[in-house]
Write a protein that holds these residues in place. Structure first.
Motif, PDB file in Angstrom:
ATOM      1  N   ALA A   1      16.823  -3.585  -5.091  1.00  0.00           N
ATOM      2  CA  ALA A   1      17.480  -2.545  -4.287  1.00  0.00           C
ATOM      3  C   ALA A   1      16.673  -1.253  -4.317  1.00  0.00           C
ATOM      4  O   ALA A   1      16.525  -0.574  -3.295  1.00  0.00           O
ATOM      5  CB  ALA A   1      18.899  -2.302  -4.789  1.00  0.00           C
ATOM      6  N   LEU A   2      16.132  -0.924  -5.492  1.00  0.00           N
ATOM      7  CA  LEU A   2      15.285   0.264  -5.625  1.00  0.00           C
ATOM      8  C   LEU A   2      14.052   0.147  -4.734  1.00  0.00           C
ATOM      9  O   LEU A   2      13.691   1.091  -4.025  1.00  0.00           O
ATOM     10  CB  LEU A   2      14.872   0.449  -7.086  1.00  0.00           C
ATOM     11  N   ARG A   3      13.430  -1.011  -4.749  1.00  0.00           N
ATOM     12  CA  ARG A   3      12.241  -1.225  -3.915  1.00  0.00           C
ATOM     13  C   ARG A   3      12.604  -1.140  -2.437  1.00  0.00           C
ATOM     14  O   ARG A   3      11.840  -0.610  -1.634  1.00  0.00           O
ATOM     15  CB  ARG A   3      11.601  -2.565  -4.252  1.00  0.00           C
ATOM     16  N   TRP A   4      13.756  -1.655  -2.057  1.00  0.00           N
ATOM     17  CA  TRP A   4      14.194  -1.610  -0.662  1.00  0.00           C
ATOM     18  C   TRP A   4      14.433  -0.159  -0.220  1.00  0.00           C
ATOM     19  O   TRP A   4      14.009   0.243   0.859  1.00  0.00           O
ATOM     20  CB  TRP A   4      15.449  -2.464  -0.502  1.00  0.00           C
ATOM     21  N   ILE A   5      15.101   0.629  -1.032  1.00  0.00           N
ATOM     22  CA  ILE A   5      15.347   2.039  -0.705  1.00  0.00           C
ATOM     23  C   ILE A   5      14.027   2.792  -0.609  1.00  0.00           C
ATOM     24  O   ILE A   5      13.836   3.625   0.283  1.00  0.00           O
ATOM     25  CB  ILE A   5      16.293   2.689  -1.740  1.00  0.00           C
ATOM     26  N   ALA A   6      13.098   2.523  -1.523  1.00  0.00           N
ATOM     27  CA  ALA A   6      11.786   3.176  -1.466  1.00  0.00           C
ATOM     28  C   ALA A   6      11.068   2.827  -0.163  1.00  0.00           C
ATOM     29  O   ALA A   6      10.451   3.697   0.469  1.00  0.00           O
ATOM     30  CB  ALA A   6      10.936   2.768  -2.663  1.00  0.00           C
TER      31      ALA A   6
ATOM     32  N   VAL B   1       7.346   8.422   7.405  1.00  0.00           N
ATOM     33  CA  VAL B   1       6.318   8.172   8.428  1.00  0.00           C
ATOM     34  C   VAL B   1       6.867   8.489   9.810  1.00  0.00           C
ATOM     35  O   VAL B   1       6.206   9.149  10.622  1.00  0.00           O
ATOM     36  CB  VAL B   1       5.807   6.711   8.332  1.00  0.00           C
ATOM     37  N   PHE B   2       8.095   8.063  10.090  1.00  0.00           N
ATOM     38  CA  PHE B   2       8.705   8.354  11.385  1.00  0.00           C
ATOM     39  C   PHE B   2       8.855   9.857  11.589  1.00  0.00           C
ATOM     40  O   PHE B   2       8.524  10.387  12.656  1.00  0.00           O
ATOM     41  CB  PHE B   2      10.067   7.669  11.505  1.00  0.00           C
ATOM     42  N   LEU B   3       9.335  10.540  10.560  1.00  0.00           N
ATOM     43  CA  LEU B   3       9.539  11.987  10.653  1.00  0.00           C
ATOM     44  C   LEU B   3       8.232  12.723  10.912  1.00  0.00           C
ATOM     45  O   LEU B   3       8.141  13.548  11.822  1.00  0.00           O
ATOM     46  CB  LEU B   3      10.193  12.508   9.371  1.00  0.00           C
ATOM     47  N   PHE B   4       7.199  12.411  10.122  1.00  0.00           N
ATOM     48  CA  PHE B   4       5.939  13.147  10.221  1.00  0.00           C
ATOM     49  C   PHE B   4       5.117  12.791  11.455  1.00  0.00           C
ATOM     50  O   PHE B   4       4.470  13.660  12.034  1.00  0.00           O
ATOM     51  CB  PHE B   4       5.085  12.929   8.972  1.00  0.00           C
TER      52      PHE B   4
ATOM     53  N   ILE C   1       7.110  12.065  -2.096  1.00  0.00           N
ATOM     54  CA  ILE C   1       6.796  13.341  -1.451  1.00  0.00           C
ATOM     55  C   ILE C   1       5.629  13.200  -0.478  1.00  0.00           C
ATOM     56  O   ILE C   1       5.537  13.933   0.501  1.00  0.00           O
ATOM     57  CB  ILE C   1       6.505  14.412  -2.530  1.00  0.00           C
ATOM     58  N   VAL C   2       4.760  12.228  -0.724  1.00  0.00           N
ATOM     59  CA  VAL C   2       3.542  12.056   0.064  1.00  0.00           C
ATOM     60  C   VAL C   2       3.750  10.960   1.118  1.00  0.00           C
ATOM     61  O   VAL C   2       4.311   9.912   0.788  1.00  0.00           O
ATOM     62  CB  VAL C   2       2.366  11.638  -0.851  1.00  0.00           C
ATOM     63  N   PRO C   3       3.307  11.185   2.358  1.00  0.00           N
ATOM     64  CA  PRO C   3       3.399  10.090   3.339  1.00  0.00           C
ATOM     65  C   PRO C   3       2.651   8.855   2.832  1.00  0.00           C
ATOM     66  O   PRO C   3       1.562   8.963   2.278  1.00  0.00           O
ATOM     67  CB  PRO C   3       2.724  10.668   4.586  1.00  0.00           C
ATOM     68  N   PHE C   4       3.235   7.713   3.009  1.00  0.00           N
ATOM     69  CA  PHE C   4       2.721   6.405   2.575  1.00  0.00           C
ATOM     70  C   PHE C   4       2.783   6.223   1.062  1.00  0.00           C
ATOM     71  O   PHE C   4       2.467   5.149   0.570  1.00  0.00           O
ATOM     72  CB  PHE C   4       1.299   6.146   3.086  1.00  0.00           C
TER      73      PHE C   4
ATOM     74  N   PHE D   1       3.615   3.019  -4.282  1.00  0.00           N
ATOM     75  CA  PHE D   1       4.491   2.892  -5.440  1.00  0.00           C
ATOM     76  C   PHE D   1       5.133   1.508  -5.472  1.00  0.00           C
ATOM     77  O   PHE D   1       5.251   0.891  -6.532  1.00  0.00           O
ATOM     78  CB  PHE D   1       5.569   3.988  -5.420  1.00  0.00           C
ATOM     79  N   ASP D   2       5.551   1.012  -4.312  1.00  0.00           N
ATOM     80  CA  ASP D   2       6.169  -0.310  -4.243  1.00  0.00           C
ATOM     81  C   ASP D   2       5.203  -1.401  -4.688  1.00  0.00           C
ATOM     82  O   ASP D   2       5.591  -2.327  -5.399  1.00  0.00           O
ATOM     83  CB  ASP D   2       6.672  -0.609  -2.834  1.00  0.00           C
TER      84      ASP D   2
END
Length: 103
Positions: free
Chosen positions: A4-9, A17-20, A76-79, A84-85
């Motif tokens: 679940a943690l990996r899915w949320i990440a 990515v969509f936002l930026f 905090i960083v894009p991608f 991390f995943d």
């Protein structure tokens, strides 16, 4: 919990990515501020959930405090969440998620 943690990440990474790269150009180059308002709210919510889940993972999984901090910083960083995943998946596969405990 770890899956679940990996899915949320992953979802948080997609929202960043969509936002930026989609919503912000729409706002500044096409005069569509609603794109940032909606995607920014979604991204903020997912970021908050991710941070909360990382904090909980320190006790529940357990993951190290260092890994928790790395997860927050990567968000905090894009991608960053995708990198991390990969790291978390590698640790999950090896079975050493808690072996890097430093406390």
């Amino acid at each position: 919990f770890l899956s679940a943690l990996r899915w949320i990440a992953f979802l948080e990474g997609i929202s960043a990515v969509f936002l930026f790269f989609i919503a912000m150009p729409l706002k500044y180059y096409a005069g569509q501020p609603l794109a940032v308002e909606i995607s920014g709210a979604i991204h903020g919510g997912l970021f908050s959930v991710l941070v909360l889940m990382l904090i909980l993972a320190v006790k529940l999984v357990p993951i190290s405090f260092t890994l928790c901090c790395a997860g927050v910083l990567s968000a905090i960083v894009p991608f960053g969440p995708f990198v991390f995943d990969l790291w978390l998946k590698e640790k999950e596969t090896v079975g050493s998620v808690s072996s890097d405990q430093e406390e």
